[in-house]
Design an enzyme around this catalytic site. Structure first.
Site, PDB file in Angstrom:
ATOM      1  N   HIS A  71      42.613  26.237  -0.758  1.00  0.00           N
ATOM      2  CA  HIS A  71      43.117  25.399   0.347  1.00  0.00           C
ATOM      3  C   HIS A  71      42.007  25.001   1.311  1.00  0.00           C
ATOM      4  CE1 HIS A  71      43.909  29.201   2.736  1.00  0.00           C
ATOM      5  NE2 HIS A  71      43.610  28.402   3.742  1.00  0.00           N
ATOM      6  N   ASP A 207      44.193  31.501  -4.943  1.00  0.00           N
ATOM      7  CA  ASP A 207      43.714  30.563  -3.915  1.00  0.00           C
ATOM      8  C   ASP A 207      42.185  30.594  -3.784  1.00  0.00           C
ATOM      9  OD1 ASP A 207      43.420  28.913  -1.738  1.00  0.00           O
ATOM     10  OD2 ASP A 207      44.964  29.869  -0.530  1.00  0.00           O
ATOM     11  N   SER A 639      40.246  32.366   6.319  1.00  0.00           N
ATOM     12  CA  SER A 639      40.508  31.904   4.966  1.00  0.00           C
ATOM     13  C   SER A 639      39.190  31.754   4.233  1.00  0.00           C
ATOM     14  CB  SER A 639      41.227  30.561   4.985  1.00  0.00           C
ATOM     15  OG  SER A 639      42.597  30.764   5.040  1.00  0.00           O
TER      16      SER A 639
END
Ligand code: ARG
Ligand code: GLU
Length: 709
Positions: A71, A207, A639
Site C-alpha cells: 500500500h 502487504d 507502514s
C-alpha cells in the site's frame, strides 16, 4: 496469559542506551544500543528510510534493494501500470536491473545523524514571553543552528520540536530521488482482504512491494539517470527464516507520523465523542454514495477504488478509536492520572504554585474551542476533503491568489504545471459520482453547528434550487470545473481570461462564499485559541515529566525516526476471546472467495497450498506463516517499517494495527494494542514460489537456524 506488559513508547534512537537498553535486554535483545543507532559506526539506522514521504522502507541488500508495503508502493505501481501491463492486478517482477521501472516522484530519505539542539533552539526564550515573540526567537535560533551545522553538499538539515515544543532535535539526512520498482505481488495478495479486513486481526495480507534505490557514481543522491548505480547502504538488514514465537522480543524501526499521548481527558474525550463521530458520519455518507455507483459500473469501480480505500481507511480507524477509548476506559484512566497529578502537585508548594492552573485552564480552553474545532472538521471533511469539486475549487483559489499577488506573467509560468496536475485529478474523477457526493455532503454540512455561518448559506442556496440535489445539478450543469476537456480548453487561454472565467464559475463562487464565511467566523477563533492551548499543553508536558519522575516519557510521534519494542503475542479483546499471534496460509484459503474483489487469490497460490509446496519458508509444523502481531507501539507512517528480532534481523514488515487498539494514538494500552506485521517468510515465499523471482534472493542475506513453530 499472553505477553508481558511492556512500557509503551516510540523512542529516540540516540537515547536508547540511556533510556531503554537495559529494559530491551531484559526482554531479550541481544544487541547493544549502538548497534541500533550510532552517529559514527554503521548501525541498523543506516538501513532505514522514510519512503515516499509518509511510509517507511528498509535496505535488504548491499545493492540498494528496498522493502516496503504494497500500500506504500501502490501509487507508483498504479502509475506504472498500463492496459497491457497491469501490475496492479498481475504483479510484476523485474528480470534484471535493466527491467526495473523508474518510479517518478518516489523518494527515500535516510538519517545520517541526530542531535539534541534544545539549548540553542530555546536560547533567549523566557517564560513570560508572548507566544508570537517566543516563536520568532526560536525561528531565528533554528535558522542560525542550520547555518552553523556542518554538513555535506548533498545532505539536508531538519529541526523538529519534541515534547510539545519543550525540546528540539536536529537531523542530518540524505534523500535519494532515483527509486525504481523491482517487484510487487498481484493485488489479490498485496491487498488481500482489502477494506473488509483493514484494521482487523486476524489478517492474511501479503502487504509488500520492492524497489531499488539508485545513486550517482559517488554513491550520493542524484536525480534519475540511466547512468546511476544501485545505492550501497552502510548497512542492510539480514533476513531470518526462524520466525518468532509467542513472547519473543521484537522491535520496529521507522517513521511514525503523529500521536497525542499526553493530552487531558477533556481533549481526548472531545476527539472520541465529538470530532470522530462527526468525521465518521460525513465520510459514511460519501462512501455510501460512491459505493452505489461503484457497484453499478465496473469502470467507476476501477476509477474510484484508490480514493474509496483512502477515505475508508481513516473512516474505519476513527470508529475503532471511538470504540476503543470507551471500551477500555481511556477517559477514566486519564481522569485517574489527572487526579494523581493534582495530588502530587498539591503536596509540593513549588509545583502547586506553578502548575495548579494547568488542568483547569486546559479544560476551559478545550470547552471554548469545541464548537470551532467541530465547525472546522465539518468544513474540511464535507467541503474540502471528501468533496472533490470543492477540493478542486480550493486548489484553484491558490492559483487565483498567485495571479492577484504576482501578476499574469507569473501565472503563465505555472499554466503548464497546472494542466499536468489536473490530469491526475480527472483520471480518478467522474462528474456523475461527484455530483451525488456534492449533494449528500452539502446536506450533511447544514447542521446545527454550522447554521450561524456557512450552513445558512448552503441551506438557502439549496432552497432556491429545490433542494440539495437541485443545487448540485445547478452547479454541475453550469460549472466547467467537473469537465476535463472544458478545463483544458480554458487553461490554454491567456491568464486574464482564465482568471476571469474561474472567478465567475458557479462551483468556485459557491466554495469561495463558504470559505469566506469560514475565514470570517471560524478561523479567527481557532487562531486565537489554538496557540493558547499549545502553550498550556507545553507547560503540562513539562510538568508531567517533572511530577512523574518515576515514569519515562517518550516524545509524541512527529514523522521522525523512532524505535519501538515489545513482545510478539496475542491478546484478549473481550471476555473469553483470545486472538492467537500468528496466521498462516490455511487461513487465507478459509477466507478465499472465488471472483470476489477482496478475497480472491491467484490460482497458483491455491496449487502451492494444495501441494504444501512451501520450501524452506514453512515453520516447524510445516505451515506457511502469513502474518503476526506484537505489542510494538506503532502508528501511521510505520507502514513498511521492519520488524526485527533480538539479533536485529528482519522477521516481518509492519503494515497495520488491530481493531481494538487503534486508540493507541491517544491512549496506548499494552494489553490490547497490537501492531500487525507480514511474516518475512511469506514475503520470500511469494517472491520465490509465486513470483518465480528467486534470483532476487541471491543478493539478500538470508539466515536459517532452528525453525520455530
Ligand atoms: N490501515 C493501514 C494503514 O493505515 C493500511 C491501509 C491500506 N489498506 C487498505 N485496505 N486501505 O495505512
Ligand atoms: N497502515 C498504516 C500506515 O500506512 C500503519 C498502521 C498504523 O496506522 O498503525 O502507516
Amino acid at each position: 496469559m499472553g505477553c508481558q506488559v511492556v512500557a509503551q513508547g516510540m523512542w529516540l534512537p540516540m537515547h536508547l542506551e540511556k533510556q531503554n537498553e537495559k529494559e530491551m535486554k531484559s526482554l531479550g535483545l541481544k544487541l547493544d544500543a549502538d548497534d541500533i543507532y550510532s552517529p559514527v559506526e554503521p548501525s541498523l539506522k543506516d538501513a532505514i528510510c522514510q519512503f515516499a514521504g509518509g511510509c517507511t522502507g528498509e535496505m535488504i541488500s548491499a545493492e540498494g534493494l528496498l522493502l516496503t508495503n504494497h500500500h506504500c508502493g501502490f501509487d507508483a505501481i498504479q502509475n506504472l501500470s498500463t492496459l497491457e501491463h497491469n501490475y496492479v492486478d498481475d504483479g510484476f517482477w523485474a528480470k534484471d536491473r535493466s527491467a526495473e521501472l523508474p518510479a517518478k516522484g518516489v523518494i527515500a530519505t535516510f538519517v545520517i545523524r541526530m542531535e539534541d539542539v534544545t539549548a540553542l533552539a530555546l536560547n533567549g526564550v523566557t517564560e513570560s514571553m508572548a507566544e508570537n515573540d517566543r516563536q520568532s526567537v526560536i525561528d531565528k535560533n533554528l535558522a542560525q543552528i542550520k547555518v552553523n551545522t556542518k554538513k555535506n553538499a548533498w545532505e539536508d538539515i531538519l529541526i523538529r520540536p519534541f515534547y510539545n515544543g519543550n525540546q528540539y532535535y536536529l537531523f542530518v539526512t540524505q534523500t535519494f530521488k532515483d527509486v525504481r520498482l523491482v517487484g510487487t505481488p498481484p493485488s489479490s495478495i498485496g491487498k488481500f482482504g482489502a477494506d473488509t479486513d483493514n484494521w482487523v486481526w486476524p489478517r492474511h495480507t501479503g502487504d509488500f512491494s520492492m524497489f531499488r534505490v539508485y545513486a550517482n557514481k559517488d554513491n550520493r543522491p542524484a536525480e534519475y539517470s540511466p547512468a546511476n548505480q544501485p545505492y550501497q547502504p552502510r548497512k542492510f538488514l539480514e533476513i531470518s527464516l526462524n520466525g518468532v514465537s509467542e513472547g519473543d522480543f521484537t522491535m520496529v524501526y521507522g517513521f511514525p507520523g503523529r500521536t497525542d499521548e499526553y493530552l487531558t481527558e477533556a481533549a481526548v474525550r472531545q476527539t472520541g465523542e465529538i470530532l470522530d463521530p462527526a468525521k465518521v458520519s460525513i465520510r459514511e455518507r460519501a462512501l455510501k454514495i460512491m459505493d452505489g455507483f461503484m457497484r453499478k459500473d465496473p469502470e467507476v469501480k476501477i476509477t474510484y477504488i484508490a480514493k474509496y480505500a483512502s477515505i475508508a481507511n481513516s473512516w474505519k480507524k476513527w470508529q475503532g478509536e471511538m470504540l476503543g477509548l470507551r471500551t477500555y476506559k481511556a477517559y477514566d484512566k486519564k481522569q485517574e492520572y489527572e487526579a494523581e497529578f493534582t495530588k502530587r502537585i498539591e503536596n509540593n508548594p513549588d509545583w502547586n504554585l506553578r502548575y495548579k492552573n494547568i488542568l483547569p485552564r486546559l479544560r476551559q480552553l478545550h470547552a471554548e474551542i469545541q464548537p470551532y474545532a467541530l465547525a472546522r472538521d465539518y468544513y474540511l471533511e464535507a467541503m474540502v476533503r471528501n468533496n472533490d469539486l470543492m477540493g478542486l475549487a480550493s486548489q484553484l483559489n491558490s492559483w487565483l491568489d498567485t495571479y492577484e499577488k504576482n501578476g499574469a506573467n507569473f501565472f503563465a509560468n505555472k499554466q503548464k504545471d497546472a494542466t499536468a496536475g489536473l490530469s491526475g485529478f480527472y483520471k480518478e474523477y467522474r462528474p456523475a459520482v461527484d455530483q451525488a457526493v456534492f449533494a449528500g455532503l452539502s446536506e450533511i454540512f447544514v447542521q446545527d453547528v454550522n447554521k450561524d455561518w456557512g450552513g445558512k448559506f448552503v441551506q438557502e442556496t439549496a432552497a432556491k434550487h429545490g433542494g440539495y440535489e437541485g443545487l448540485a445539478k445547478y452547479i454541475f450543469d453550469n460549472s466547467i470545473l467537473p469537465y476535463e476537456a472544458k478545463m483544458n480548453a480554458l487553461l490554454a487561454e491567456k491568464p486574464d481570461k482564465i482568471y476571469e472565467t474561474l472567478k465567475a464559475d458557479p462551483a468556485f463562487t459557491f466554495w469561495k462564499t463558504l470559505n469566506d464565511a469560514y475565514v470570517a467566523n471560524i478561523q479567527p477563533k481557532l487562531q486565537s485559541l489554538q496557540p493558547q492551548i499549545n502553550l498550556v499543553q507545553r507547560e503540562y508536558m513539562a510538568a508531567q515529566i517533572k511530577v512523574f519522575k518515576d515514569r519515562r516519557f517518550f516524545p509524541d510521534a512527529n514523522s521522525t525516526l523512532r524505535l519501538t519494542y515489545g513482545k510478539a503475542g496475542g491478546y484478549a479483546p473481550r471476555d473469553a476471546v483470545w486472538y492467537q499471534y500468528q496466521t498462516d496460509l490455511d487461513g487465507v484459503m478459509e477466507k478465499y472467495i472465488p471472483g470476489d474483489y477482496e478475497f480472491d487469490v491467484p490460482q497458483k497460490l491455491i496449487e502451492l497450498w494444495k501441494n504444501k509446496d512451501y520450501g524452506r519458508y514453512a515453520n516447524a509444523k510445516g505451515e506457511m506463516p502469513v502474518a503476526f502481531i506484537g505489542a510494538n507501539h506503532t502508528t501511521g507512517g510505520n507502514s513498511g517499517s521492519p520488524a526485527l528480532n533480538a539479533n536485529g534481523q528482519l522477521v516481518g514488515l509492519n503494515f497495520d494495527r488491530v481493531w481494538e487498539g487503534t486508540m493507541s494514538d491517544l491512549n496506548y494500552d499494552a494489553t490490547i494494542c497490537r501492531n500487525i506485521m507480514v511474516d518475512v517468510r511469506y514475503i520470500l515465499f511469494i517472491i520465490d514460489k509465486l513470483g518465480g523471482a528467486n534470483y532476487l534472493l541471491n543478493e539478500m542475506k538470508i539466515v536459517e537456524g532452528k525453525k520455530r513453530k
